[in-house]
Scaffold this motif. Structure first.
Motif, PDB file in Angstrom:
ATOM      1  N   GLY A 130       0.855  -1.169   0.029  1.00  0.00           N
ATOM      2  CA  GLY A 130      -0.052   0.135   0.145  1.00  0.00           C
ATOM      3  C   GLY A 130       0.739   1.273   0.256  1.00  0.00           C
ATOM      4  N   GLY A 131       1.952   1.157  -0.331  1.00  0.00           N
ATOM      5  CA  GLY A 131       2.778   2.337  -0.408  1.00  0.00           C
ATOM      6  C   GLY A 131       3.862   2.511  -1.590  1.00  0.00           C
ATOM      7  N   ALA A 132       4.294   3.798  -1.887  1.00  0.00           N
ATOM      8  CA  ALA A 132       5.182   3.770  -3.226  1.00  0.00           C
ATOM      9  C   ALA A 132       6.137   4.691  -2.779  1.00  0.00           C
ATOM     10  N   LEU A 133       7.557   4.430  -3.202  1.00  0.00           N
ATOM     11  CA  LEU A 133       8.543   5.485  -3.196  1.00  0.00           C
ATOM     12  C   LEU A 133       8.265   6.379  -4.414  1.00  0.00           C
ATOM     13  N   VAL A 134       8.388   7.656  -4.069  1.00  0.00           N
ATOM     14  CA  VAL A 134       8.123   8.888  -5.125  1.00  0.00           C
ATOM     15  C   VAL A 134       9.387   9.642  -4.902  1.00  0.00           C
ATOM     16  N   GLY A 135      10.217  10.143  -6.287  1.00  0.00           N
ATOM     17  CA  GLY A 135      11.194  10.910  -6.087  1.00  0.00           C
ATOM     18  C   GLY A 135      11.822  10.788  -7.348  1.00  0.00           C
ATOM     19  N   THR A 136      13.085  11.424  -7.368  1.00  0.00           N
ATOM     20  CA  THR A 136      13.892  11.386  -8.652  1.00  0.00           C
ATOM     21  C   THR A 136      14.921  10.148  -8.466  1.00  0.00           C
ATOM     22  N   PRO A 137      15.569  10.061  -9.725  1.00  0.00           N
ATOM     23  CA  PRO A 137      16.475   8.703  -9.549  1.00  0.00           C
ATOM     24  C   PRO A 137      17.424   8.682  -8.476  1.00  0.00           C
ATOM     25  N   ASP A 138      18.198   9.761  -8.157  1.00  0.00           N
ATOM     26  CA  ASP A 138      18.906   9.904  -7.210  1.00  0.00           C
ATOM     27  C   ASP A 138      18.304   9.304  -5.540  1.00  0.00           C
ATOM     28  N   GLN A 139      17.273  10.063  -5.598  1.00  0.00           N
ATOM     29  CA  GLN A 139      16.531   9.976  -4.155  1.00  0.00           C
ATOM     30  C   GLN A 139      16.097   8.443  -4.174  1.00  0.00           C
ATOM     31  N   ILE A 140      15.603   7.882  -5.203  1.00  0.00           N
ATOM     32  CA  ILE A 140      14.868   6.553  -5.378  1.00  0.00           C
ATOM     33  C   ILE A 140      16.315   5.584  -4.819  1.00  0.00           C
ATOM     34  N   VAL A 141      17.479   5.730  -5.507  1.00  0.00           N
ATOM     35  CA  VAL A 141      18.796   4.823  -5.314  1.00  0.00           C
ATOM     36  C   VAL A 141      19.251   4.921  -4.044  1.00  0.00           C
ATOM     37  N   GLU A 142      19.115   6.262  -3.369  1.00  0.00           N
ATOM     38  CA  GLU A 142      19.593   6.385  -2.143  1.00  0.00           C
ATOM     39  C   GLU A 142      18.701   5.770  -1.212  1.00  0.00           C
ATOM     40  N   LYS A 143      17.317   5.707  -1.356  1.00  0.00           N
ATOM     41  CA  LYS A 143      16.424   4.973  -0.439  1.00  0.00           C
ATOM     42  C   LYS A 143      16.729   3.453  -0.460  1.00  0.00           C
ATOM     43  N   ILE A 144      16.774   3.009  -1.751  1.00  0.00           N
ATOM     44  CA  ILE A 144      16.983   1.604  -1.983  1.00  0.00           C
ATOM     45  C   ILE A 144      18.301   1.341  -1.312  1.00  0.00           C
ATOM     46  N   ASN A 145      19.636   1.867  -1.322  1.00  0.00           N
ATOM     47  CA  ASN A 145      20.621   1.780  -0.622  1.00  0.00           C
ATOM     48  C   ASN A 145      20.557   1.766   0.670  1.00  0.00           C
ATOM     49  N   ARG A 146      19.476   2.470   1.412  1.00  0.00           N
ATOM     50  CA  ARG A 146      19.263   2.369   2.980  1.00  0.00           C
ATOM     51  C   ARG A 146      18.696   1.250   3.275  1.00  0.00           C
ATOM     52  N   TYR A 147      17.506   0.597   2.475  1.00  0.00           N
ATOM     53  CA  TYR A 147      16.984  -0.460   2.785  1.00  0.00           C
ATOM     54  C   TYR A 147      18.150  -1.641   2.385  1.00  0.00           C
ATOM     55  N   MET A 148      19.124  -1.754   1.719  1.00  0.00           N
ATOM     56  CA  MET A 148      20.016  -2.624   1.376  1.00  0.00           C
ATOM     57  C   MET A 148      21.023  -2.546   2.677  1.00  0.00           C
ATOM     58  N   ASP A 149      21.284  -1.564   3.130  1.00  0.00           N
ATOM     59  CA  ASP A 149      22.164  -1.407   4.420  1.00  0.00           C
ATOM     60  C   ASP A 149      21.534  -1.948   5.645  1.00  0.00           C
ATOM     61  N   MET A 150      19.845  -2.121   5.669  1.00  0.00           N
ATOM     62  CA  MET A 150      19.305  -2.866   6.645  1.00  0.00           C
ATOM     63  C   MET A 150      19.437  -4.391   6.435  1.00  0.00           C
ATOM     64  N   GLY A 151      19.436  -4.832   5.257  1.00  0.00           N
ATOM     65  CA  GLY A 151      19.666  -6.230   4.964  1.00  0.00           C
ATOM     66  C   GLY A 151      18.623  -6.696   3.805  1.00  0.00           C
ATOM     67  N   PHE A 152      17.886  -5.880   3.140  1.00  0.00           N
ATOM     68  CA  PHE A 152      17.168  -6.378   2.157  1.00  0.00           C
ATOM     69  C   PHE A 152      17.807  -6.781   0.923  1.00  0.00           C
ATOM     70  N   ARG A 153      17.490  -7.633   0.338  1.00  0.00           N
ATOM     71  CA  ARG A 153      18.298  -8.420  -0.728  1.00  0.00           C
ATOM     72  C   ARG A 153      17.445  -8.694  -2.039  1.00  0.00           C
ATOM     73  N   ALA A 154      16.154  -8.127  -1.946  1.00  0.00           N
ATOM     74  CA  ALA A 154      15.204  -8.477  -2.856  1.00  0.00           C
ATOM     75  C   ALA A 154      14.212  -7.236  -2.937  1.00  0.00           C
ATOM     76  N   PHE A 155      13.786  -6.749  -4.118  1.00  0.00           N
ATOM     77  CA  PHE A 155      12.830  -5.717  -4.395  1.00  0.00           C
ATOM     78  C   PHE A 155      11.871  -6.186  -5.495  1.00  0.00           C
TER      79      PHE A 155
END
Length: 389
Positions: free
Chosen positions: A315-340
């Motif tokens: 029920g949610g979406a990431l909304v932003g620029t390419p740089d913002q989205i990549v930075e957010k995904i990298n934060r998720y990967m820092d937490m331990g996410f390995r699939a999206f």
């Protein structure tokens, strides 16, 4: 409490900094230009769903989720078998509701599908009620755990020997041997209830989560990682989330507003209620989270939650620029996410935007290959070159 910086990853199976980047198909319907509007131009037909898979493969996604629900659209197993020979690289994350198919026959069907795909099958285990029924959660989780145990035995052992509360078998497993080795197809599992967490920690490979704040996600990941450790296991984590990416933040937010510009609360609630996960704890948590959103629907930077007013599941979406989205995904990967598992409306258009702006900047891998499940050469199985007996 806000997450610290730098973020410390939870214990996971895949410590390497890689991620499986997947898209989403429309087997259950709902693709549209405007949320809460049923749009016949994006009907969940064979042709539309086929086009999404083939476009996703061409654009470079490594996997695609084929969902399941008793709604107007495509049956998941039938569709997966039909599309398999038309693909050559992309994995199919095929959603299976435990209890719908007799477990030994389910093991055989999935093994056949895995051979069609030459090891490109991944499986999303679903634990929800069977269509038309409201079942006791304890029974559902027991059935789910027993089904997974039977699948694993069928894929890896000489016989299926299972004595459970629901199923009892002592039978040959030759008809159910998959193409993938070292455990067979990877099992992805979602659900935030106590029973779901227990099943995933003990039996599955990837715990899928829906959009919540970083703190909520991280807390759940810590819990699941600890539960898996108590079984002597490690698991990975995946996030199922929508995305709107544009060159500027104003453009991205404007498109999010456009998606909601024809929103009808009554129709949105009706569409949302059709899904079999609409009353799940995960959906309930996301509904509660929206109560804390700002006047544009954001609960934290980039995480927009109005999308959950019109659909069940994620029920949610990431909304932003390419740089913002990549930075957010990298934060998720820092937490331990390995699939999206990403998606957007309409699915074909947004798959192209994401592939153009974000996908080339991510360490995209195929998990069956990365985890050594898909063999480099044709394996010896009863469906390939093993002696017949």
């Amino acid at each position: 409490m806000p997450l610290s910086s730098p973020i410390t990853s939870v214990a996971i199976r895949t410590p390497q900094r890689v991620a499986e980047i997947s898209w989403f198909d429309d087997l259950c319907g709902g693709d549209t230009q405007y949320l809460s509007v049923l749009d016949g131009a994006y009907r969940s037909s064979w042709a539309h769903c086929r086009d999404i898979v083939l476009a996703s493969e061409r654009l470079g996604y490594s996997n695609i989720l084929l969902p399941t629900s008793y709604t107007v659209g495509q049956d998941v197993m039938t569709f997966a078998a039909g599309i398999a020979p038309q693909t050559s690289r992309i994995n199919l994350l095929t959603a299976i509701r435990t209890g719908e198919i007799h477990p030994p026959m389910l093991a055989r069907a999935l093994a056949s599908l895995d051979h069609m795909l030459e090891g490109r099958l991944t499986i999303n285990i679903i634990n929800s009620d069977l269509p038309g029924l409201r079942e006791a959660p304890e029974m559902r989780y027991q059935r789910c755990a027993e089904t997974i145990d039977i699948l694993r035995q069928a894929w890896t052992q000489e016989r299926i020997v299972h004595k459970g509360e629901i199923y009892q078998f002592d039978m040959a497993s030759d008809p159910a041997k998959p193409y993938q080795q070292n455990g067979g197809p990877l099992l992805y599992f979602g659900g935030t209830s106590e029973g779901a967490r227990q099943v995933c920690a003990e039996y599955c490979d990837m715990f899928l989560m829906w959009p919540e704040t970083e703190e909520m996600l991280y807390e759940t990941m810590q819990d699941l990682s600890a539960r898996a450790a108590r079984h002597g296991r490690q698991i990975d984590f995946g996030l199922r989330i929508h995305v709107v990416v544009r060159e500027t933040e104003d453009e991205a937010r404007a498109y999010a507003r456009k998606l909601m510009s024809k929103f009808d609360p009554v129709k949105g609630a009706e569409i949302k209620s059709r899904a079999q996960d609409s009353w799940s704890l995960g959906v309930h948590r996301q509904n509660q989270l929206r109560e804390h959103a700002d006047n544009e629907g954001f609960v934290e930077p980039l995480l927009w939650t109005d999308i959950g007013k019109a659909r069940s599941g994620a029920g949610g979406a990431l909304v932003g620029t390419p740089d913002q989205i990549v930075e957010k995904i990298n934060r998720y990967m820092d937490m331990g996410f390995r699939a999206f598992i990403f998606s957007g409306y309409p699915l074909l258009n947004e798959a192209d935007y994401f592939a153009r702006y974000v996908l080339p900047r991510l360490p995209n891998v195929s998990m069956p290959e990365f985890q050594g499940r898909r063999p480099a050469t044709t394996p010896v199985t009863p469906l390939t070159t093993a002696p017949l007996r």
